[in-house]
Design an enzyme around this catalytic site. Structure first.
Site, mmCIF file in Angstrom:
data_model
loop_
_atom_site.group_PDB
_atom_site.id
_atom_site.type_symbol
_atom_site.label_atom_id
_atom_site.label_comp_id
_atom_site.label_asym_id
_atom_site.label_seq_id
_atom_site.Cartn_x
_atom_site.Cartn_y
_atom_site.Cartn_z
ATOM 1 C CB SER A 1 -1.039 -0.330 0.681
ATOM 2 O OG SER A 1 -0.391 -0.137 2.278
ATOM 3 C CG ASP B 1 -1.758 4.706 8.623
ATOM 4 O OD1 ASP B 1 -0.966 4.706 8.479
ATOM 5 O OD2 ASP B 1 -2.481 5.263 7.771
ATOM 6 C CG HIS C 1 -0.536 3.935 4.108
ATOM 7 N ND1 HIS C 1 -0.561 3.650 5.228
ATOM 8 C CD2 HIS C 1 -0.032 3.353 3.787
ATOM 9 C CE1 HIS C 1 -1.035 1.412 5.295
ATOM 10 N NE2 HIS C 1 -0.918 2.060 4.216
#
Length: 498
Positions: A227, A470, A473
């Site tokens: 990702s 998170d 990312h």
């Protein structure tokens, strides 16, 4: 000795020898002082005393490229670069002065959106930047400065302020996924967008979308990995959105395997989902928390059979290797990570990562028709502080580290050394077949950016529900946009070397 007077004969007048008269120097000084004054007085009769100027602007670009050269910053960051017009206009009024910039670097009197055509997509291509402005992102040295960027190590440096960023917003780019749309979910600070990477001894140009598209005309680029690899691709699409959006030409509805085409440039971007880079199998198709079976010596055909015709491939993966998994070699279990079985040897992520990288690179070197350039992107460390990702860890810092404030260590250092080492092995093997492997070394730069992750701003708060922060990312816009500064520079070097 006595002096005697000399008598002049009568009838003749006594005369003296004439010597030339000398003009005093002060006379010349007065003349040189008067002439310029007279000249300026004469000029006043034909043109205004003070030439008026007007800022260069592109009203159809909501996030304009910097008017200033990054190598020679103005002492006042809010000043615009001014150019004298051929026809001198009247002295500007207050309303003619350049608009002030707001706290995210956009013109305060401009819309957040690109000029649109049908269905909210960009309209005709915006006017291409003038040469003076394009120089500000071209990386060319300013007057009196010289360096050889081709010989510069762009991976070593510091983050420096860049008040012109961001070059797009979360409202001008549709490619931003929800969990990376930090501004949508209320992130209050914008400073994390306003930095650029400055290598030691040279200056890395800011990404120029026009230059990139011309360089990639008639070519193709694939992103292979997890990702974060997809995050990189989305950043590229957003940076290119200042010029044009691509057309979806995918032959599948699977969001993990997509293709887009920039038709006016005959340029294709594709993404291939492969978080482990090798063949995997879920032990429970309905539960991704259950261990994955990793066949560490087998190719992942979902991408190895697809990249033959690509000119460039960016391959990267790391974070999934920390998940529960069972390791296979020759279809036999040889170990596991975080598995409940006690009769299986427990091995680390470092063990599986090294073997998976070697298998993936061997797959590329075994392709008979592939003649592209493979960029091996080093991993971007996560920045959890105060706990692990599932133990309340967070990344709440508001500015980058300096390079002397943090070091790569422990498992992160080992994993980085594995990437560099396996790249060297693949490069040596590829050279025999005429294949090129290049190291896109981003780890030193991204280690310094704990401020660029979504943290809790990748979703709306959910009452009575705890959602992990998170810190893996990257927000868009954000530090990850610099990865494409690296990409463009490396592509330019490839063009020169070939």
């Amino acid at each position: 000795m006595k002096l005697q007077a000399i008598e002049v004969p009568p009838g003749k007048n006594q005369t003296r020898r004439k010597t030339p008269k000398k003009v005093p120097l002060v006379t010349f000084a007065i003349l040189f002082a008067i002439i310029p004054i007279f000249y300026r007085s004469h000029k006043k009769l034909s043109i205004p005393f003070e030439a008026s100027v007007r800022p260069t602007s592109f009203s159809d670009d909501p996030c304009p490229i910097s008017d200033t050269n990054d190598d020679t910053p103005s002492s006042n960051p809010s000043e615009s670069h001014l150019v004298v017009e051929e026809k001198i206009p009247p002295r500007p009024t207050k309303h003619d002065l350049p608009p002030e910039k707001d706290d995210v670097g956009r013109r305060s009197d401009q819309s957040d959106r690109l000029p649109t055509g049908r269905k909210g997509r960009p309209g005709p291509k915006v006017e291409e930047e003038k040469e003076g402005i394009r120089r500000s992102v071209s990386g060319r040295p300013t007057k009196g400065e010289s360096y050889d960027l081709d010989k510069c190590d762009i991976s070593s440096g510091e983050w420096v302020p860049n008040l012109e960023a961001p070059y797009y917003t979360n409202t001008t780019c549709w490619a931003i996924q929800e969990h990376q749309n930090c501004m949508k979910f209320g992130r209050p600070d914008t400073g994390f967008m306003k930095w650029r990477w400055k290598p030691n001894g040279c200056d890395l140009p800011v990404f120029d979308p026009y230059h990139f598209l011309e360089l990639m005309r008639g070519k193709s680029l694939a992103f292979v990995g997890d990702s974060v690899a997809r995050n990189h691709m989305q950043s590229l699409i957003c940076l290119l959105s200042r010029v044009v959006y691509p057309v979806d030409v995918s032959d599948t509805s699977d969001e993990n395997f997509k293709r887009w085409e920039y038709r006016s440039y005959n340029f294709t971007i594709a993404k291939f989902w492969s978080p482990y880079l090798v063949r995997t199998q879920m032990t429970d198709p309905d539960d991704t928390t259950r261990p994955f079976n990793l066949f560490l010596d087998e190719y992942d055909k979902s991408w190895t059979t697809q990249i033959d015709n690509f000119d460039y491939v960016i391959i990267s993966a790391f974070h999934w290797f920390a998940r529960p998994s069972v390791f296979y070699i020759n279809r036999r279990v040889i170990g596991c990570l975080y598995c409940p079985e006690t009769n299986i040897a427990h091995k680390s992520a470092i063990f599986s990562y090294r073997r998976a990288l070697r298998t993936a690179f061997r797959a590329i070197n075994s392709l008979k028709r592939y003649r592209g350039v493979t960029f091996v992107r080093t991993f971007a460390p996560s920045h959890f502080e105060g706990g692990l990702w599932d133990k309340g860890g967070d990344c709440a810092r508001k500015r980058p580290f300096m390079s002397n404030e943090i070091v790569l260590e422990d498992d992160n250092l080992k994993l980085y050394e594995i990437q560099v080492g396996e790249h060297k092995i693949a490069e040596k093997m590829g050279r025999r077949r005429g294949l090129k492997f290049r190291l896109m070394d981003l780890t030193p730069a991204m280690l310094l950016r704990p401020d660029g992750h979504p943290s809790k701003y990748g979703h709306w708060p959910v009452e009575n529900v705890t959602v992990a922060n998170d810190c893996v990312h990257w927000c868009l816009p954000g530090p990850i946009d610099t990865w494409n500064d690296f990409l463009l520079e490396m592509l330019k070097r490839e063009g020169k070397s070939s």
